[in-house]
Design an enzyme around this catalytic site. Structure first.
Site, mmCIF file in Angstrom:
data_model
loop_
_atom_site.group_PDB
_atom_site.id
_atom_site.type_symbol
_atom_site.label_atom_id
_atom_site.label_comp_id
_atom_site.label_asym_id
_atom_site.label_seq_id
_atom_site.Cartn_x
_atom_site.Cartn_y
_atom_site.Cartn_z
ATOM 1 N N ASP A 133 15.054 -17.021 9.199
ATOM 2 C CA ASP A 133 15.802 -18.121 8.604
ATOM 3 C C ASP A 133 15.591 -18.190 7.087
ATOM 4 O OD1 ASP A 133 17.402 -20.374 8.630
ATOM 5 O OD2 ASP A 133 15.745 -21.754 8.959
ATOM 6 N N CYS A 191 31.977 -28.026 30.039
ATOM 7 C CA CYS A 191 31.028 -29.056 29.580
ATOM 8 C C CYS A 191 31.254 -29.394 28.101
ATOM 9 C CB CYS A 191 29.599 -28.568 29.788
ATOM 10 S SG CYS A 191 28.337 -29.718 29.174
ATOM 11 N N SER A 216 21.150 -33.435 10.662
ATOM 12 C CA SER A 216 20.142 -32.539 10.064
ATOM 13 C C SER A 216 20.481 -32.264 8.596
ATOM 14 C CB SER A 216 20.073 -31.216 10.833
ATOM 15 O OG SER A 216 19.450 -31.406 12.076
ATOM 16 N N CYS A 244 22.298 -32.875 20.167
ATOM 17 C CA CYS A 244 23.176 -31.935 20.878
ATOM 18 C C CYS A 244 22.387 -30.989 21.781
ATOM 19 C CB CYS A 244 24.060 -31.154 19.901
ATOM 20 S SG CYS A 244 23.183 -30.003 18.833
ATOM 21 N N CYS A 248 22.131 -31.112 26.373
ATOM 22 C CA CYS A 248 22.624 -29.847 26.929
ATOM 23 C C CYS A 248 21.992 -29.568 28.293
ATOM 24 C CB CYS A 248 22.325 -28.700 25.970
ATOM 25 S SG CYS A 248 22.831 -27.091 26.620
#
Length: 310
Positions: A133, A191, A216, A244, A248
């Site tokens: 990242d 979904c 975020s 989110c 899930c």
């Protein structure tokens, strides 16, 4: 067994020994399919003030521009699902789950460097770089290409065995290795829980997130005052957001991580709302000395906490 097959077996064995839950391999080449999608995302200004997302456009799409002679992208999954119960009540102020322990950049980079070192000892001279990242690498897309998951409607990589509470990391190397079969099936089906649950409507369509509307982004990336239009929508998230992911269904398979460095700082367990509202530079420095929360600085965290007040 061919040499590329043998190398794939060695890489996966080393990754398992270092604690990575999944390891997938893809051929290093230009991400042709992803190029127009990235361009469209940037043109819509979904990156907000994250100017770095628009930088190095070509490097994001072509790993051979990051590592000379790159032939293989190795994608790795490292679990961070919490060992201990974290604050989750309606009155609690919350950090994203990944932010309670040691900064993952350092923990995982150390493992990746160890992996590259062991590879060089076992195979010979290998050129490559480790990424956590921290560079223009489209990690989720490479992970999907390496067969370790698919992109969910919330744009995160999902894995059928463990959901999405994990870090992604990559080794880009100049070694020819047998690639895995890419993930092509979407296991999200009809979904829409993540889409429906997002309080700021950041998920604009399946797999596309307007980053400039994400909690975020507001609590970490945005350096100026928070917009009044978002007031009352943060659901007590003061750094990052897991909404989110929490909703899930695939995360019912998440299991606690095995990394002691991801344990929360002991003082975090006793922090009350009042303690957070009155947090001092000394406390911030002590609790978050080796944490990803340092990224927002004390001033940014205080701004977020103040914004959560009615």
């Amino acid at each position: 067994m061919s040499l590329p097959d043998k190398y794939a077996s060695i890489i996966k064995s080393i990754s398992k020994g270092l604690g990575f839950e999944f390891c997938g391999i893809a051929k290093a080449k230009f991400l042709e399919k992803e190029a127009p999608l990235l361009e469209n995302w940037l043109n819509k200004n979904y990156h907000g003030q994250m100017a770095y997302m628009a930088n190095h456009f070509d490097k994001r799409l072509d790993p051979t521009l990051l590592v000379d002679g790159a032939k293989t992208v190795v994608s790795l999954i490292y679990n961070y699902y919490p060992i201990e119960k974290l604050p989750s009540g309606p009155e609690d102020l919350k950090l994203a789950k990944y932010a309670y322990g040691r900064d993952y950049h350092f923990v995982i980079k150390e493992k990746l460097n160890a992996m590259l070192s062991v590879l060089q000892k076992e195979i010979g001279e290998i050129g490559g770089r480790a990424f956590v990242d921290s560079a223009p690498v489209m990690e989720r897309q490479w992970a999907q290409r390496s067969g370790i998951g698919w992109l969910g409607k919330n744009s995160l990589l999902l894995n059928r065995s463990m959901g999405s509470f994990f870090f992604l990391a990559e080794l880009i190397i100049d070694l020819e290795v047998t690639p895995d079969i890419p993930s092509t099936k979407d296991y999200c089906g009809s979904c829409t829980r993540c889409v429906d649950a997002c309080p700021t409507d950041a998920i604009t369509e399946a797999g596309v997130v307007d980053g400039s509307k994400c909690i975020s982004y507001f609590t970490i990336e945005l350096k100026e005052e928070l917009p009044l239009s978002a007031k009352g929508k943060f659901e007590n998230w003061m750094f990052g957001c897991d909404i989110c992911q929490d909703v899930c269904p695939w995360n019912r398979f998440a299991k606690p991580n095995r990394e002691p460095k991801f344990l929360p700082h002991p003082d975090l367990k006793n922090m009350t709302v009042k303690d957070w509202e009155e947090i001092t530079a000394e406390t911030f420095g002590k609790i978050f000395q080796k944490s990803a929360v340092k990224r927002t600085k004390l001033q940014g965290l205080k701004r977020n906490i103040d914004f959560l007040k009615p």
